[in-house]
Structure formats: structure tokens, C-alpha cells
Design an enzyme around this catalytic site. Structure first.
Site, PDB file in Angstrom:
ATOM      1  N   LYS A 117       0.851  -1.202   0.000  1.00 14.31           N
ATOM      2  CA  LYS A 117       0.000   0.000   0.000  1.00 14.31           C
ATOM      3  C   LYS A 117       0.880   1.244   0.000  1.00 14.31           C
ATOM      4  O   LYS A 117       1.894   1.308   0.709  1.00 14.31           O
ATOM      5  CB  LYS A 117      -0.913  -0.032   1.229  1.00 14.31           C
ATOM      6  CG  LYS A 117      -1.962   1.085   1.271  1.00 14.31           C
ATOM      7  CD  LYS A 117      -2.867   0.885   2.483  1.00 14.31           C
ATOM      8  CE  LYS A 117      -3.914   1.975   2.619  1.00 14.31           C
ATOM      9  NZ  LYS A 117      -4.796   1.765   3.798  1.00 14.31           N
ATOM     10  N   SER A 141      -9.560   1.943   2.837  1.00 15.19           N
ATOM     11  CA  SER A 141      -8.663   2.686   1.963  1.00 15.19           C
ATOM     12  C   SER A 141      -7.648   1.816   1.237  1.00 15.19           C
ATOM     13  O   SER A 141      -6.980   2.272   0.313  1.00 15.19           O
ATOM     14  CB  SER A 141      -7.914   3.742   2.774  1.00 15.19           C
ATOM     15  OG  SER A 141      -7.099   3.140   3.769  1.00 15.19           O
ATOM     16  N   SER A 161     -10.016  -0.215   7.086  1.00 13.93           N
ATOM     17  CA  SER A 161      -9.409  -0.030   5.765  1.00 13.93           C
ATOM     18  C   SER A 161      -8.775  -1.267   5.159  1.00 13.93           C
ATOM     19  O   SER A 161      -8.388  -1.248   3.994  1.00 13.93           O
ATOM     20  CB  SER A 161      -8.368   1.100   5.820  1.00 13.93           C
ATOM     21  OG  SER A 161      -8.999   2.349   5.908  1.00 13.93           O
TER      22      SER A 161
END
Length: 455
Positions: free
Chosen positions: A81, A158, A182
Site C-alpha cells: 500500500k 482505503s 481499511s
């Protein structure tokens, strides 16, 4: 590589590399070709480090061929990420702020250090909501990540890119972060496995903070075993003799799984409820005892305002100088959060932190009668990408209380709706019970593989 020879799990890939029928370079090249083909559609990656990945894979193959002791993660391609620092590789945190001011860390985050030490190959940096601040997975500056199963729907955020990359088989593992859902939301929407470990179990050093009090790094994978392998790799270096999680036990007889009265099935879509009921029936068949419990904390007492006060204050502390200088450089969601955070006084924050710490007593109360709590991951399947932001806020209700208490939780697929969109099942344990959570999740996976898993 031929389609039928592509390993679908870390364990399979590791076994093939150990036997000599597969090399890390060949596997990395396969995934890079997939990224080149699908990323223009899915928008899962912000940065792909093709040359570096191939060079690393070649070196790892050389080490294996020369008799170096190799763990299960040796030569395995993973995606990171883009709020997690990677040395000499751009880390944007999904923000225009770092488009204009290129951010290239000098060193790896602790989690990346541990993955590299275990032999993982980093393919690239995955898309995310700006500053990990939105559960939609949308990003104004780098583009929205599409749901693999229906491109008009959200991938969840996210950690959107990591989940989409796993669901599209563009890597074997994705690293994400979870503050209020997330990892678990995109796992649920994308039909993959997502683990948020106990708060503090893994280091957040080198990860751009969203909310320090709640931030947790974790994993997105194709299957429960791969999650166990990843957790082993970062907790137990291969040079130690410590007891590891993998291989996982399968027996869950006599374990008590809890359904929370007026919570587990409250306010959820009909097809989600049906999938959770079916999952509970499977747990019964596997020998687990299903217990209905009451939790005033979850049903009545959890105060989201305390969570928000802490989260918004801490978020503003991270970006206050940039916000004061040029607020318009941020997207709508981040601007909104920062505009609220700037109004929270230090005294209000300290009072909220005091109340939060007193709530930790609830962790033991939740597990006085049961070993694991069972809920949907989200009350609905993935909404349309352009759905109202209020829709996405509704998807936090089964995650915020457990994030608030720092508890470990896993999301795994338990079915699909009539449009083929995945439905997620959440298992929550007491602090540091990752082994137990993975055991229950693995038993469920074994009982349902071929029915709801895309294997």
C-alpha cells in the site's frame, strides 16, 4: 506461464520453487505482465517497480539454487500500500501533496524490512484513498480503483489497490493498513481475506500516520493459510525455533462462537444476512457451539464521538502545517476531516483519550462467554463507486468498535449476492488471539472451498 501451472497460494508457489518447477523470476514476470494488462482497467497500482522486482527475483533464485535456507515467503511477489515507506521508491500516500513534492523515502518501513528479510519480492505500490481517509477506495488524484467483480462498484478502501490486486491475481499478497476498517472493508467488497492484527502487534514505523491511536498494518491474501504464512514471516524470522502459526489446525469443536443480540443481524441487507446465517450453520456442522450474547457496549455504549475526536485531532496534527498553508491541495474528504480536526482542542482530545482508555475493560467483557465473535464485515455488498459518502460511513458499524478496542479481526468471503458481488464474514477475537482467529477462519474456508472461493 500456462494458466493451469500458476500457483494460487503462497504455499503452492513455495512448493513449486522448492521442487525446481518454478522460479521467482518466472512468477514475478507473470504478475508484471498481468499488471501491465489489467492495471489500466482496475487502477490497482500507483507505481510498479518492474526492473527492481526482476533483479530481486533473480538474486533470490540464485540464493535458493546455492542451498540457502529459504522460508515460505522466499521469492513470493507482494504489493505494498502506498502509504508504507519503501526505500528509494516513491511513496505518495495517495495525495496531490506528494505529486508536487515527490516523496522518496531513504529507508524501508519496518514491515517492508521484515518482508524483504523473509525473501518477499516487492512488485509495486498500490492505490489507496488519499491519506487512507476514506472507505470508498476512490482517489481524485490517482483515479478510483475498480471492483474486480463489477467495475462500476467500489473496491472498498482505503486499502483498495491491495485488495483489487489480490482479487485479480496480480500478486500473491497485499500489505494494507486498517484504522477503522481499511483492510476489512476492501477485503469484504473484493472477496478476499483481510486480517487486522491486534493493535501494536506489528510495528507501524515507516507508515504515514492516519490516526496513531488506531492505525494497524495488516494483510490481504487469497486464503487464510497465506495470511498465517505472512504473519509468521514478520513475527518469526526463519532463524528462530519459535512456534509458528502455519500449518494451521482445523479442529474447532467445542469452541464457542458468539452472535451479538441486536447487533450481528441488525440493519444488514437480506442477502448478507442469509450468507451469515449459512456461515453459522457451517460452524455448527464443524462442531462449534453458537452462543447468543448481549453486549451493551456494542449495542448502546460505544461512543463514536470519542473515536472521531481522537482520530480527527491526531490526523490534523500530522498535516496541520500543510493544511494551514494550502488547504485546497487536499481532496474533499481530507479537507473535511482536517477542518473538523483543527477545531478540536487539546483538552477535548485528552478527555477523549481518557474515556477511550477506560473502555479497554470492555475487551474482557466481550469474551467472557465466547472465544470468537461473529458479524458481517459490512452490512452491504460493494456500492457503486459514485455512491453517496453516507453509504460508505454505514459500512464502518461492524468495524469501528473493534478498532476502538484494538482487537484483532479477520474478514473472509462467505458468499455472493445475486449480482455476483462478494459478501464478507468477520471473526473478532480477544487481544493477541490471531492464532485462534486464523484457526476458525481456516476451518470455515476448508468447509466452503469450491462453493464461495474463487480457486
Amino acid at each position: 506461464m500456462e494458466a493451469d501451472s500458476i500457483p494460487k497460494t503462497i504455499a503452492q508457489a513455495s512448493q513449486q520453487m522448492q521442487s525446481g518447477s518454478l522460479t521467482s523470476r518466472k512468477l514475478v514476470k507473470h504478475y508484471l505482465e498481468g499488471i501491465q494488462k489489467l492495471n489500466p482497467i482496475l487502477n490497482a497500482f500507483i507505481t510498479v517497480i518492474e526492473q527492481q522486482a526482476l533483479e530481486t527475483a533473480t538474486q533470490l533464485d540464485f540464493e535458493r539454487s546455492n542451498g540457502q535456507k529459504c522460508g515460505l515467503l522466499h521469492g513470493i511477489p507482494v504489493a505494498i500500500k502506498d502509504n508504507i515507506d519503501t526505500a528509494e521508491v516513491k511513496t505518495t500516500v495517495g495525495s496531490q501533496l506528494f505529486c508536487e513534492l515527490t516523496r522518496i523515502p531513504l529507508s524501508d518501513s519496518v514491515i517492508v524490512q521484515k518482508l524483504k528479510a523473509a525473501g518477499a519480492v516487492i512488485l509495486g505500490k498500490t492505490n489507496l484513498s488519499e491519506f487512507a481517509a476514506d472507505l470508498s477506495g476512490n482517489n481524485l488524484f490517482y483515479g478510483n480503483t475498480c471492483n474486480v467483480w463489477n467495475h462500476k462498484h467500489s473496491s472498498g478502501g482505503s486499502s483498495s489497490g491491495s485488495a483489487a490486486a489480490i482479487a485479480a491475481h496480480l500478486c500473491l499478497a497485499g500489505i494494507g493498513t486498517d484504522t477503522g476498517g481499511s483492510i476489512r472493508v476492501p477485503a469484504s467488497f473484493s472477496g478476499v481475506v483481510g486480517l487486522r492484527p491486534t493493535q501494536g502487534l506489528l510495528s507501524n514505523e515507516g507508515i504515514f500516520p492516519r490516526t496513531l491511536s488506531f492505525d494497524t498494518v495488516g494483510f490481504l491474501t487469497n486464503c487464510v493459510e497465506d495470511t498465517a504464512i505472512l504473519l509468521d514471516a514478520v513475527l518469526f524470522p526463519i532463524s528462530t525455533n519459535l512456534k509458528q502459526l502455519y500449518p494451521l489446525p482445523t479442529n474447532i469443536k467445542d469452541l464457542k462462537l458468539g452472535i451479538i443480540s441486536n447487533y450481528t443481524f441488525r440493519g444488514i441487507e437480506g442477502e448478507v444476512a442469509k450468507a451469515i446465517y449459512n456461515a453459522i450453520a457451517i460452524f455448527k456442522q464443524l462442531g462449534a457451539e453458537i452462543v447468543t450474547v448481549n453486549s451493551p457496549f456494542l449495542v448502546e455504549e460505544f461512543d463514536e464521538a470519542i473515536y472521531s475526536t481522537i482520530a480527527l485531532y491526531e490526523f490534523h496534527q500530522v498535516l496541520q502545517s500543510e493544511y494551514a498553508t494550502n488547504p485546497n491541495i487536499f481532496g474533499v474528504k481530507v479537507q473535511s476531516d482536517l477542518s473538523k480536526g483543527v477545531k478540536i482542542s487539546r483538552d477535548s482530545y485528552k478527555k477523549a483519550k481518557d474515556k477511550w482508555e477506560r473502555c479497554f475493560l470492555q475487551r474482557q467483557k466481550l469474551f467472557q462467554q465466547v472465544d470468537i465473535l461473529v458479524t458481517p464485515t459490512t452490512p452491504m455488498v460493494a456500492p457503486l463507486i459514485d455512491a453517496d459518502t453516507k453509504i460508505y460511513q454505514l459500512n464502518r458499524r461492524f468495524m469501528l468498535p473493534f478498532s476502538f478496542l484494538g482487537l484483532p479481526a479477520i474478514s473472509l468471503p462467505c458468499g455472493r449476492n445475486n449480482q455476483g458481488l462478494p459478501i464478507g464474514l468477520q471473526l473478532v477475537g480477544n487481544s493477541y488471539t490471531e492464532a485462534l482467529i486464523l484457526r476458525v477462519a481456516f476451518a470455515f474456508q476448508l468447509a466452503t472451498t469450491g462453493l464461495i472461493f474463487d480457486f
